[in-house]
Structure formats: C-alpha cells, structure tokens
Design a protein around this motif. Sequence first.
Motif, PDB file in Angstrom:
ATOM      1  N   TYR A  82       0.933  -1.229   0.061  1.00 43.54           N
ATOM      2  CA  TYR A  82      -0.143  -0.070  -0.071  1.00 43.54           C
ATOM      3  C   TYR A  82       0.913   1.258   0.030  1.00 43.54           C
ATOM      4  N   PRO A  83       0.683   2.190  -0.671  1.00 41.01           N
ATOM      5  CA  PRO A  83       1.416   3.420  -0.998  1.00 41.01           C
ATOM      6  C   PRO A  83       1.936   4.127   0.303  1.00 41.01           C
ATOM      7  N   GLY A  84       3.049   4.297   0.676  1.00 43.88           N
ATOM      8  CA  GLY A  84       3.377   5.183   1.770  1.00 43.88           C
ATOM      9  C   GLY A  84       3.596   4.077   2.978  1.00 43.88           C
ATOM     10  N   LEU A  85       3.145   2.823   2.974  1.00 44.63           N
ATOM     11  CA  LEU A  85       3.339   1.853   4.336  1.00 44.63           C
ATOM     12  C   LEU A  85       4.383   0.864   3.867  1.00 44.63           C
ATOM     13  N   PRO A  86       5.020   0.352   4.697  1.00 44.32           N
ATOM     14  CA  PRO A  86       6.075  -0.649   4.517  1.00 44.32           C
ATOM     15  C   PRO A  86       5.400  -2.124   4.407  1.00 44.32           C
ATOM     16  N   LEU A  87       5.836  -3.014   3.888  1.00 39.22           N
ATOM     17  CA  LEU A  87       5.633  -4.274   3.324  1.00 39.22           C
ATOM     18  C   LEU A  87       6.238  -5.113   4.132  1.00 39.22           C
ATOM     19  N   GLY A  88       5.811  -5.802   5.220  1.00 39.30           N
ATOM     20  CA  GLY A  88       6.415  -6.590   6.121  1.00 39.30           C
ATOM     21  C   GLY A  88       6.343  -8.273   5.896  1.00 39.30           C
ATOM     22  N   MET A  89       5.210  -8.538   5.371  1.00 41.58           N
ATOM     23  CA  MET A  89       4.855  -9.886   4.946  1.00 41.58           C
ATOM     24  C   MET A  89       4.781 -10.590   6.497  1.00 41.58           C
ATOM     25  N   GLY A  90       4.488  -9.827   7.500  1.00 41.65           N
ATOM     26  CA  GLY A  90       4.282 -10.615   8.853  1.00 41.65           C
ATOM     27  C   GLY A  90       5.460 -11.028   9.594  1.00 41.65           C
ATOM     28  N   GLY A  91       6.934 -10.366   8.876  1.00 44.95           N
ATOM     29  CA  GLY A  91       7.922 -11.011   9.736  1.00 44.95           C
ATOM     30  C   GLY A  91       9.086  -9.722   9.650  1.00 44.95           C
ATOM     31  N   ARG A  92      10.304 -10.212   9.986  1.00 42.30           N
ATOM     32  CA  ARG A  92      11.470  -9.395  10.029  1.00 42.30           C
ATOM     33  C   ARG A  92      12.405  -9.547   8.584  1.00 42.30           C
ATOM     34  N   PHE A  93      11.850 -10.107   7.818  1.00 42.45           N
ATOM     35  CA  PHE A  93      12.606 -10.295   6.579  1.00 42.45           C
ATOM     36  C   PHE A  93      13.040  -9.338   5.534  1.00 42.45           C
ATOM     37  N   LEU A  94      11.763  -8.469   5.435  1.00 37.07           N
ATOM     38  CA  LEU A  94      11.818  -7.501   4.396  1.00 37.07           C
ATOM     39  C   LEU A  94      12.227  -6.103   5.155  1.00 37.07           C
ATOM     40  N   PRO A  95      13.224  -5.450   4.338  1.00 42.02           N
ATOM     41  CA  PRO A  95      13.625  -4.052   4.912  1.00 42.02           C
ATOM     42  C   PRO A  95      11.996  -3.304   5.177  1.00 42.02           C
ATOM     43  N   GLN A  96      12.189  -2.563   5.994  1.00 38.93           N
ATOM     44  CA  GLN A  96      10.828  -1.736   6.350  1.00 38.93           C
ATOM     45  C   GLN A  96      11.121  -0.165   5.559  1.00 38.93           C
ATOM     46  N   PHE A  97      10.419   0.015   4.456  1.00 42.54           N
ATOM     47  CA  PHE A  97      10.409   1.169   3.673  1.00 42.54           C
ATOM     48  C   PHE A  97       9.383   1.299   2.955  1.00 42.54           C
ATOM     49  N   LEU A 317      10.739 -16.452  -2.308  1.00 39.00           N
ATOM     50  CA  LEU A 317      11.895 -16.188  -1.971  1.00 39.00           C
ATOM     51  C   LEU A 317      12.950 -15.738  -2.842  1.00 39.00           C
ATOM     52  N   GLU A 318      12.868 -16.577  -4.088  1.00 35.18           N
ATOM     53  CA  GLU A 318      13.572 -16.356  -5.051  1.00 35.18           C
ATOM     54  C   GLU A 318      13.469 -14.916  -5.581  1.00 35.18           C
ATOM     55  N   PHE A 319      12.241 -14.545  -5.799  1.00 31.86           N
ATOM     56  CA  PHE A 319      11.582 -13.190  -6.113  1.00 31.86           C
ATOM     57  C   PHE A 319      12.308 -12.116  -5.304  1.00 31.86           C
ATOM     58  N   PHE A 320      12.369 -12.291  -4.108  1.00 31.56           N
ATOM     59  CA  PHE A 320      12.997 -11.224  -2.979  1.00 31.56           C
ATOM     60  C   PHE A 320      14.485 -11.355  -3.168  1.00 31.56           C
ATOM     61  N   ARG A 321      15.146 -12.490  -3.369  1.00 27.83           N
ATOM     62  CA  ARG A 321      16.543 -12.619  -3.432  1.00 27.83           C
ATOM     63  C   ARG A 321      16.950 -11.550  -4.535  1.00 27.83           C
ATOM     64  N   ASN A 322      16.308 -11.654  -5.846  1.00 27.67           N
ATOM     65  CA  ASN A 322      16.623 -10.836  -6.901  1.00 27.67           C
ATOM     66  C   ASN A 322      16.391  -9.423  -6.754  1.00 27.67           C
ATOM     67  N   MET A 323      15.276  -9.192  -5.790  1.00 26.66           N
ATOM     68  CA  MET A 323      14.904  -7.783  -5.506  1.00 26.66           C
ATOM     69  C   MET A 323      15.692  -7.115  -4.831  1.00 26.66           C
ATOM     70  N   LEU A 324      16.262  -7.970  -3.557  1.00 30.13           N
ATOM     71  CA  LEU A 324      16.895  -7.317  -2.421  1.00 30.13           C
ATOM     72  C   LEU A 324      18.523  -7.282  -2.704  1.00 30.13           C
ATOM     73  N   GLY A 325      19.061  -8.342  -3.544  1.00 23.49           N
ATOM     74  CA  GLY A 325      20.583  -8.335  -3.964  1.00 23.49           C
ATOM     75  C   GLY A 325      21.246  -8.837  -2.535  1.00 23.49           C
ATOM     76  N   SER A 326      22.298  -8.048  -2.213  1.00 26.19           N
ATOM     77  CA  SER A 326      23.112  -8.379  -0.987  1.00 26.19           C
ATOM     78  C   SER A 326      22.353  -8.241   0.250  1.00 26.19           C
ATOM     79  N   ALA A 327      21.230  -7.337   0.243  1.00 31.33           N
ATOM     80  CA  ALA A 327      20.395  -7.200   1.600  1.00 31.33           C
ATOM     81  C   ALA A 327      19.745  -8.623   2.098  1.00 31.33           C
ATOM     82  N   TYR A 328      19.622  -9.533   0.683  1.00 30.94           N
ATOM     83  CA  TYR A 328      18.785 -10.688   1.147  1.00 30.94           C
ATOM     84  C   TYR A 328      19.547 -11.624   2.102  1.00 30.94           C
ATOM     85  N   ASN A 329      18.736 -11.961   3.225  1.00 29.74           N
ATOM     86  CA  ASN A 329      19.287 -12.818   4.262  1.00 29.74           C
ATOM     87  C   ASN A 329      18.216 -13.783   4.878  1.00 29.74           C
TER      88      ASN A 329
END
Length: 478
Positions: A82-97, A317-329
Amino acid sequence: MSVSATSIASLDACAQVELVRTGEVSALELTDAAIERIERLNPLLNAVVSFDFDQARRRARVVSKDALFGGVPTLIKDVLPYPGLPLGMGGRFLPQFPMPSGSPYTDALDAAGLVVLGKSATSEFALLGTTEPVAGNPVRNPWNLSLSSGGSSGGAVAAVASGMVPIAHASDGGGSIRGPSSFCGLFGFKPSRGRTQSNGLPESSPSVQFLSEHCVSRSVRDSLAWLQATERQDNDQRMPSLNELRANRRPFRIGAYRNDGFGNAPDPDAAAGLELAMRVCEALGHSVIEISSPPMDTKAASEAFFTLSANMVASGLEFFRNMLGSAYNEDNLEPYTRRLAEQARAMPQEACIRALETLSSAAAVAKRTIACFDVLLCPTVGFPAFELGRYTPDKDVEELNAFIARVASYTFPASLAGWPAMSMPLYWTPAGLPLGSHFSAATGNDALLFSLALQLEEALPWQSRFNSLMDRLYAATA
C-alpha cells in the motif's frame, strides 16, 4: 464533534459513513477517533504492526463524503503493498521502507473512500493459523487475552472486534478470513474465485487459485459494501443492492455435515454451534438435510496443498533474492518459513504437477457434492480459540502442518473449489467465546450467501455483544 469517540466505535462502517454524509462528524474526526482507539488498545492486543497517521489525516481531509465508504478508517493486512506504508509480510525478513504503489485491489479501496491508517499483523507470509511472530508480540484475542485470535488475518480480526476500526482488509487462502472470524465473533466472507480486483499477483501464480482478498466486519452489510467496491468491473453477475437481497428471499436446500474431511468430529462447543445454526435455518423456512460425509477427503488434498505452499514460499524467496540483492538474508526468516523453503528445494520437479492433479481431483469431488444443494453448512473451526504459545513458528514443521490442516479442515474445501463461503458468529460458548458457523455455495453464488447471511443476522443479532467487550478492554487499559 457531536458524537463521542466511544459511541462511534460501537457503529459499523455503514453507520459511520452516514455520520459523515449528514455532517454530524467529519472524515477527519472519524480518523482521529480511530487513531485514539489504536493508541489505547494496540499495546494490549498487538493488532497493528505499522502505521502512518499523518498520511491518514491528510487523506481524511480530502476524501469525498459521497464515496461508498467516504471517510471510514481501515487497515490493510500486511501482505498487500500500500503506498506510503512498509510491506513486512508478517516478519522481519523484508526491509521496512514505504512502498511506492499498491495494486488494482487497493486502488479500489481508495476509490471507495476508505482511509487506511496502517497495516494489521499477520503470520509470516500468511502461512500459519495463528499470529505469533518470532520477532514481535503475539496478537491477542479480545475476548480472552490469553488466547490466539487465529491467523493468518489475526491482526485484522482483533482490530475490528476491539473497535479500533469498524472494518479491515483480510485475505483467505485456506480459511484465513473465516477461521479468525470464528475465533473473534466477526462476519468473515470469502468471495468466489476471480470475483474481485487483482491483488497484483500474476494470474499464472499458483497462489491465485486459492487466495481471495476481502474484509472482516461486524455486520453483513459492511462486507457486502466492501465486495461491491472491489469486484471486477467485467463481472457478469454484479452484486445486488442490500435492499434487493432483503426483498428477494427464497427457501434454500442446505446440506449440513458434522465431521471434517479427516474424519474428526467437532468438539462439544462446535457441535452445539452447528446444532444452533441448523435450527435457526429451519426456523427461517430453509430445508436442512444432514449428509454423512464432507464434500471431500481432505487428507490427500491437504498433503498436496502443503507441497504447493512450500513451492510458493521458495518461489517467493527467489523473487525477493533478486529484488534485495546483497540485503537478502534467509537467517531473518522464521524457522517454519525457512524449513518449508528447504523442503521445496529438495522436492523432485514433478511433485508440484502431482499435487495440482490431486487438488484438481479433490475439487471435482467437492463440486459434485455441492451440486445437490444450494448451501453447505458445517462448523467454521472444530473448536474455539486456543491458548497462545501452542503453535509458534519455532515449533516442529510437521506439528505445525498438522495444526494448519486441523484448523482449516472445514474451510479448505471452499478455497480449493473456488466457492464463496462465510463464517457467521451465531454461537457463543458457555465460557463466553464466539464460535462461527460455516456456509458455502457454488462458485458465483455470492449473492445467495449474502441473502442467507442477512436473514441469520436478523434472527440472531450479535453486534450488541461488542459494546460490553469494548467496555472491558477500555477498563483493562485505564
């Protein structure tokens, strides 16, 4: 404001928007009242995981009061951008931007005049039937704070049941709208497959076969209005109006069954809830016929579903690996999510093909069953809300899979077959816990279910129960 913030919280969304239309309150006052409730109750319930109240206030100042939900505050489940809100997918995996954009579905919510305050809590990747993140606080059931509100839409139901917002977005892949609604006493509707606007996922994604976007609400009319706001414009069978549904009533042939697809009987509370639903339907003039078995054997279908779920996690996870690059963990994933991905990577390629074939066969059997009836009736879940801590994401994966299969055993057939389905809060246990009754109909018969829902809501109204609940919650935060 001529109406108090407390009295506003007792109103459903349709009543709140009417206050805005008549000028008794402004959209901004509705928003401020909801913010006040969130700030007071969220530390108790942990239903809201992110918010931007300044953005919400800016929107409330300009929203059209003539829109369907003009000025009504709401929350988006933390699985949709949603515009202006972070997408967390219920966890701490994704950066909060903050996300730059949403989807056609969230665009429809904006067009309907809803004011999004923030994101509601969900289990990571919406996988578990409880909302107890490893990295955060568990979502507590407003009716009993030691119990789970369910999952994966646990934050949405806790927020609506407690009065933080009158209505909230939720999503359902195997029962994630209907199960939590049963535990928290809400009306939870899952639309027919393909009825609503796109959530942004590719149409070819396997998850699209199961996933439905909708809402949880205190009233049937709120849920109907939400569906009218979000259904696809090219749908040949647009939803009728509320008045049309009330006027065009007819007796339905209802098939009722007790045991789930694993052969498990409901516990005494769920059995009592089913008996009540059957009696009320008969009193309303409907024909209720008990059938000896559920619409499908769930065991093989459940195993196939877990195979697909694991592969969808790995693909995501493969999609997020490509999106996050070195930040993927992947170390930031919860143990259950990580284990599912590991299982998927170890599967032979043909496993998904076999799973899809199994699910297709199961869906065909289910459709033959429902062809004999207008509606199928069963418990929503075979038991009331359970204690927090029993099914946390750090438990053994096989134990968690068994729990998911059990909590979704009555709701899963409708997800697999693409039927509309709903949980109705008709029964409360002697301990004061809500427990839903589950109704489903053949694909496309959403209006039929809403017609029945309006009759049942009139016969066994439940909204007044929320007033005493809110009083207790406010007392607990005094």
